[in-house]
Design an enzyme around this catalytic site. Structure first.
Site, PDB file in Angstrom:
ATOM      1  N   GLU A 128       0.961  -1.096  -0.024  1.00  0.00           N
ATOM      2  CA  GLU A 128       0.011   0.020   0.129  1.00  0.00           C
ATOM      3  C   GLU A 128       0.929   1.179  -0.138  1.00  0.00           C
ATOM      4  O   GLU A 128       2.067   1.164   0.932  1.00  0.00           O
ATOM      5  CB  GLU A 128      -0.874   0.106   1.346  1.00  0.00           C
ATOM      6  CG  GLU A 128      -2.118   1.182   1.164  1.00  0.00           C
ATOM      7  CD  GLU A 128      -2.876   0.985   2.340  1.00  0.00           C
ATOM      8  OE1 GLU A 128      -4.041   1.567   2.453  1.00  0.00           O
ATOM      9  OE2 GLU A 128      -2.297   0.734   3.576  1.00  0.00           O
ATOM     10  N   GLY A 277       2.155   0.361  11.538  1.00  0.00           N
ATOM     11  CA  GLY A 277       1.775  -0.324  12.931  1.00  0.00           C
ATOM     12  C   GLY A 277       1.253  -1.776  12.357  1.00  0.00           C
ATOM     13  O   GLY A 277       1.878  -2.724  13.045  1.00  0.00           O
ATOM     14  N   ALA A 278       0.567  -2.004  11.338  1.00  0.00           N
ATOM     15  CA  ALA A 278      -0.034  -3.081  10.762  1.00  0.00           C
ATOM     16  C   ALA A 278      -0.551  -2.882   9.420  1.00  0.00           C
ATOM     17  O   ALA A 278      -0.652  -1.896   8.857  1.00  0.00           O
ATOM     18  CB  ALA A 278      -0.928  -3.736  11.570  1.00  0.00           C
ATOM     19  N   MET A 279      -0.645  -4.076   8.400  1.00  0.00           N
ATOM     20  CA  MET A 279      -1.409  -3.929   7.262  1.00  0.00           C
ATOM     21  C   MET A 279      -2.309  -4.913   7.068  1.00  0.00           C
ATOM     22  O   MET A 279      -2.016  -6.155   7.311  1.00  0.00           O
ATOM     23  CB  MET A 279      -0.178  -4.140   6.241  1.00  0.00           C
ATOM     24  CG  MET A 279      -0.694  -3.832   4.815  1.00  0.00           C
ATOM     25  SD  MET A 279      -1.625  -2.088   4.567  1.00  0.00           S
ATOM     26  CE  MET A 279      -2.518  -2.625   3.104  1.00  0.00           C
ATOM     27  N   ASN A 281      -3.675  -7.011   4.908  1.00  0.00           N
ATOM     28  CA  ASN A 281      -3.807  -7.835   3.936  1.00  0.00           C
ATOM     29  C   ASN A 281      -4.648  -9.174   4.199  1.00  0.00           C
ATOM     30  O   ASN A 281      -4.479  -9.830   5.338  1.00  0.00           O
ATOM     31  CB  ASN A 281      -2.188  -8.530   3.728  1.00  0.00           C
ATOM     32  CG  ASN A 281      -1.270  -7.516   3.575  1.00  0.00           C
ATOM     33  OD1 ASN A 281      -1.371  -6.912   2.787  1.00  0.00           O
ATOM     34  ND2 ASN A 281      -0.336  -7.601   4.408  1.00  0.00           N
ATOM     35  N   GLU A 312      -7.251  -3.910  12.109  1.00  0.00           N
ATOM     36  CA  GLU A 312      -7.009  -4.590  10.885  1.00  0.00           C
ATOM     37  C   GLU A 312      -8.024  -5.637  10.581  1.00  0.00           C
ATOM     38  O   GLU A 312      -8.219  -5.779   9.303  1.00  0.00           O
ATOM     39  CB  GLU A 312      -5.552  -5.197  11.268  1.00  0.00           C
ATOM     40  CG  GLU A 312      -4.449  -4.503  11.290  1.00  0.00           C
ATOM     41  CD  GLU A 312      -4.180  -3.087  10.328  1.00  0.00           C
ATOM     42  OE1 GLU A 312      -4.490  -3.181   9.180  1.00  0.00           O
ATOM     43  OE2 GLU A 312      -3.907  -2.008  10.752  1.00  0.00           O
ATOM     44  N   HIS A 315     -10.913  -4.136   8.707  1.00  0.00           N
ATOM     45  CA  HIS A 315     -10.697  -3.972   7.396  1.00  0.00           C
ATOM     46  C   HIS A 315     -11.113  -5.255   6.351  1.00  0.00           C
ATOM     47  O   HIS A 315     -10.998  -5.059   5.101  1.00  0.00           O
ATOM     48  CB  HIS A 315      -9.180  -3.652   7.013  1.00  0.00           C
ATOM     49  CG  HIS A 315      -8.539  -2.211   7.153  1.00  0.00           C
ATOM     50  ND1 HIS A 315      -9.669  -1.390   6.599  1.00  0.00           N
ATOM     51  CD2 HIS A 315      -7.756  -1.530   7.884  1.00  0.00           C
ATOM     52  CE1 HIS A 315      -8.848  -0.065   6.872  1.00  0.00           C
ATOM     53  NE2 HIS A 315      -7.779  -0.370   7.677  1.00  0.00           N
ATOM     54  N   GLU A 334      -9.818   3.906   6.413  1.00  0.00           N
ATOM     55  CA  GLU A 334      -9.176   3.976   7.574  1.00  0.00           C
ATOM     56  C   GLU A 334     -10.002   4.599   8.788  1.00  0.00           C
ATOM     57  O   GLU A 334      -9.868   4.195   9.900  1.00  0.00           O
ATOM     58  CB  GLU A 334      -7.900   4.894   7.713  1.00  0.00           C
ATOM     59  CG  GLU A 334      -6.943   4.387   6.445  1.00  0.00           C
ATOM     60  CD  GLU A 334      -6.340   2.871   6.734  1.00  0.00           C
ATOM     61  OE1 GLU A 334      -6.708   2.449   7.841  1.00  0.00           O
ATOM     62  OE2 GLU A 334      -5.641   2.349   6.060  1.00  0.00           O
TER      63      GLU A 334
END
Length: 863
Positions: A128, A277-279, A281, A312, A315, A334
């Protein structure tokens, strides 16, 4: 200035999306080599609505070996400027690209890390907003969703993890190929691969009556002793139960696109040198290793991790299942995850005071960024992918989440939830815009939201509400609420506000009455308060319903200065603290008055997260907003409070740990420095306080910045902790020393060398600028300005952003810094650089104004 990194404009993306459809990827990677590159083979099948048309596919690769389109050899020459030109498309097409792609050290694309403890190599992807094409050829934009079938040739002893479950893998201990089930149609920025000799732990969520989900947690082997998998699994299961019930839609990922094999899975992977911090996926969520605690941390840190886990996971539905069409709606992605993630933490985990943390940290972040010259409407105008990188900000996350919280209160939670369920059902595996989201809420709630959107989403700036009081003989005659807006963003908005009337009773501040009303326009009379006895504390925005700054009247301010510790409940205290902090930042309350308020009452704070924020604010106020001639006294005052509370704190408690850190943060006196050195050496001890690895580094960095820890002390500590994390801590400590050679070495590593990883650069930046080292830092002000053109012409965006922000001389609060920023702004730098410079310059100007107000009497007259 020549562009050195890929970029995609919104117009180009729209044109490509209009032409292309039914994209499918088959990708084969070979990561068995030890060099700087890895093999990448991509087969892309796609349809074109206009046969004969031309387009391009994105690819960053140092070497392209073969390109064929529909069996025709296109030749490597078609690859120019990070794109492969595709001419004469057919109705249905097959593109094959074979290339050598580069491993990255900046945390994007396929990042490669070698653990200095055991030499083991670990890989992870981060795509991203626009970096998938650093790994394989693709149409790298969110509205060209496609299934991907991935295979990876990897060394022996490695694990490979991706969005879906592996359907084939080599025998244990052997090199070979990992093949993964095809994904469902998802956007390129959320494809993922994590590979290496990872430690793994597994569990299962029972599905809450639906399909179960296999759970995995991964980290590198050297950090396995610090993996508290039980708590992470607990939060994960609680979050799954909350989201599947709330959204009315089962978790959609992990198994693959109709693949009959393994069950659904949800892996969470802690990867080294992660940029964020995090993603999110799908099925393969990556986290920063900062969420693996090598030493004791406070419960606030665990709550923060829980919030990231829920963010996360949210998401998976909002962002992955249904995805924004273009980055204009990044905020909605977000903001929604931030709001609903906080709700999940508060209602499904043990961290029931999550909204206090939201008020105290996230809203404070939003208020700060909404007053910067770079503030923007929540719905931003994102013209290209380069602009996206500067919009992962407090407006996109925190203000948007705050406004969504207001929206839920307006449409009602039931209508909001039903709207979400309709939204997911209607748009699953598709792309949407804000209008689609608001339309779902319109239908479910019966509310018309276009006017709300114009006021809250399409204009910028934060309002301020202050009381106007007329009272006689202790009784209110008239109370009105005055709403103000900044000159640049003059919108006055409707607010739903609660007023709390608090009286001192039996040693407590007790809420006598609560009045809730709508505030509109510049002046709103509160008729309910006419004839009421004046309270000791009038708290505007009690219960934190509205997104607005508020002010305390002088009577209320005097009450909290004397009796704030008597106010029960973490949320009302957080609101009072927030109002006092805003008044300090705006030059309406003297810095020393704020610091004394903190010093007097912070010891009674029962929420360790609020405590941490308050102490950080007190330090910022002392260093930036207070007069320099008072800085030493204010730090000494905070050190005295820390020593006192350290002795009183329960042994082994979070509060004891926080007070130890606070003492180090304020160790300006030789006696405090000597005490910390004695704790490090073991000559002194405090019952229950474990001077563990991270606390030792915390002490050492602070001592080094004061000149109380030399190179020998840093080297000795590094010998105790020779990990990559220890190496970065040592780099911070060395750069922090008040020593000309230390500054010179750090500057050279950051600006002149090109072999320093982004993670190490971040560590050096964290130590370079220290308050009170003015004489050492002044020579670097003009060097910073002179270096900026080279940084932006030769570095990638991640490095350029870090260096521009991190090396700005904001520790020097003086007019010369403002002037240096003006010179830098005249250089014709790219828009992201200008934004950072304008924000940083504004911070210095604000600090200068606040210093003018830092007098014994307190407040500067408002303009």
């Amino acid at each position: 200035m020549p562009e050195t990194h890929p970029n995609l404009t919104r117009d180009e993306a729209r044109q490509r999306a209009r032409l292309l459809s039914d994209v499918v990827y088959t990708v084969d990677l070979d990561v068995t080599g030890d060099g700087d590159t890895f093999g990448s083979r991509t087969v892309v099948r796609f349809d074109c609505t206009e046969p004969g048309a031309s387009t391009f596919v994105d690819l960053v690769a140092p070497a392209v070996r073969r390109i064929t389109l529909n069996g025709r050899d296109v030749g490597p020459a078609a690859h120019r400027d990070h794109r492969i030109a595709l001419e004469g498309l057919a109705a249905s097409n097959e593109l094959i690209v074979e290339a050598d792609c580069a491993y990255m050290r900046t945390g994007v694309g396929l990042h490669r890390f070698a653990d200095p403890v055991d030499g083991k190599v670990y890989l992870h992807t981060q795509f991203e907003p626009f970096d998938a094409h650093r790994v394989f050829a693709c149409f790298d934009q969110p509205d060209l969703k496609a299934p991907l079938e991935l295979s990876v040739r990897a060394p022996a002893e490695w694990l490979c993890v991706s969005n879906t479950a592996a359907v084939e893998q080599p025998p244990r201990g052997q090199a070979g190929v990992w093949r993964f089930a095809p994904t469902l149609p998802i956007s390129p920025y959320i494809y993922a691969l994590v590979a290496g000799p990872y430690h793994q732990v597994h569990d299962r969520w029972d599905g809450g009556g639906g399909e179960p989900v296999d759970l995995g947690i991964y980290c590198r082997a050297s950090l396995a002793p610090h993996l508290d998998a039980e708590e992470i699994f607990t939060i994960t299961k609680q979050s799954f139960a909350f989201f599947t019930e709330t959204f009315g839609y089962p978790y959609p990922f992990g198994q693959g696109g109709g693949h009959p094999g393994p069950s659904k899975k949800y892996d969470q992977l802690f990867v080294p040198e992660f940029n964020f911090g995090a993603m999110e996926n799908p099925g393969c969520v990556t986290f920063s290793e900062s969420y693996l605690f090598r030493s004791k941390v406070t419960d606030a840190a665990r709550e923060s991790r829980a919030g990231t886990i829920t963010h996360e996971m949210a998401h998976m539905w909002f962002g992955d299942l249904v995805t924004m069409r273009w980055w204009d709606d990044l905020w909605l992605n977000e903001s929604f995850a931030t709001y609903i993630g906080t709700l999940a933490v508060a209602e499904s985990t043990r961290f029931t005071e999550a909204w206090s943390e939201f008020c105290n940290q996230l809203k404070a972040w939003a208020y700060r960024e909404d007053q910067l010259p770079s503030t923007h409407p929540i719905v931003a105008d994102i013209t290209d992918t380069e602009a996206v990188r500067t919009h992962f900000d407090g407006i996109t996350y925190a203000k948007g989440a705050s406004v969504l919280k207001q929206l839920v209160a307006w449409v009602g939670r039931e209508g909001f939830v039903e709207g979400l369920r309709d939204y997911f059902r209607r748009h699953a595996f598709g792309n949407t815009t804000l209008e689609d989201f608001l339309g779902a809420l319109d239908r479910a709630s019966g509310r018309e939201l276009s006017d709300w959107s114009k006021l809250w989403l399409e204009t910028a700036g934060v309002n301020t509400i202050r009381p106007e009081i007329r009272a006689d003989d202790g009784v209110y005659g008239e109370v009105a609420l005055l709403q103000e807006a900044p000159e640049r963003w003059p919108t006055l908005r409707p607010h739903r506000i609660a007023l709390g009337l608090y009286d001192r009773q039996g040693g407590k501040l007790v809420r006598r009455e609560r009045v809730e009303l709508d505030v509109e326009g510049s002046r709103t009379v509160v008729p309910e308060l006419a004839g009421r006895r004046v309270p000791d504390l009038l708290l505007i925005n009690d219960d934190d319903l509205a997104y607005t700054k508020v002010r305390l009247d002088e009577r209320s301010l005097r009450t909290v200065e004397e009796h704030l510790d008597e106010l029960p409940g973490s949320l009302p205290r957080a609101l009072v603290w927030g109002a006092a902090w805003d008044m300090t930042r705006d030059g309406e309350l003297a810095t020393r008055r704020f610091v004394r308020l903190v010093a007097r009452h912070v010891g009674a704070e029962s929420n360790v997260g609020v405590l941490q924020v308050l102490l950080r604010h007190a330090s910022t106020a002392t260093d930036a907003y207070g007069r320099p001639d008072n800085r030493h006294a204010m730090h000494a005052l905070l050190a005295d409070v820390a020593r006192r509370e350290l002795e009183r704190a329960e042994p082994g408690s979070d509060f004891q740990l926080q007070w130890a850190r606070t003492l180090a943060d304020n160790c300006v006196r030789p006696e405090d420095q000597a005490f910390l050195l004695a704790l490090l050496s073991g000559a002194e001890s405090i019952r229950g306080l474990d001077i563990d690895t991270e606390l030792r580094w915390h002490f050492l960095v602070d001592l080094a910045s004061e000149g109380a820890a030399d190179e020998g002390a840093i080297a000795a500590e590094l010998e105790r902790d020779p990990t990559d994390i220890g190496q970065r801590r040592a780099a911070t400590a060395r750069a922090a020393r008040p020593d000309a050679d230390a500054k010179k070495e750090a500057w050279a590593a950051l600006v002149e060398r090109r072999d320093v990883s982004l993670a190490r650069m971040r560590a050096l930046v964290g130590g370079f600028h220290q308050v009170g080292q003015d004489a050492l830092l002044r020579p670097y002000v003009q060097r910073y300005v002179d270096a900026l053109p080279g940084i932006w012409s030769t570095r990638g965006p991640e490095e350029a952003l870090l260096l521009t922000e991190g090396l700005f001389p904001g520790a020097l609060v003086e007019p010369a810094t403002v002037e240096a920023a003006e010179r830098a702004l005249a250089l014709g730098l790219p828009a992201p650089a200008r934004r950072i410079l304008e924000e940083s310059q504004d911070g210095v100007r604000r600090a200068l104004r606040a210093r003018e107000a830092d007098t014994e009497t307190g407040a500067r007259a408002r303009a």
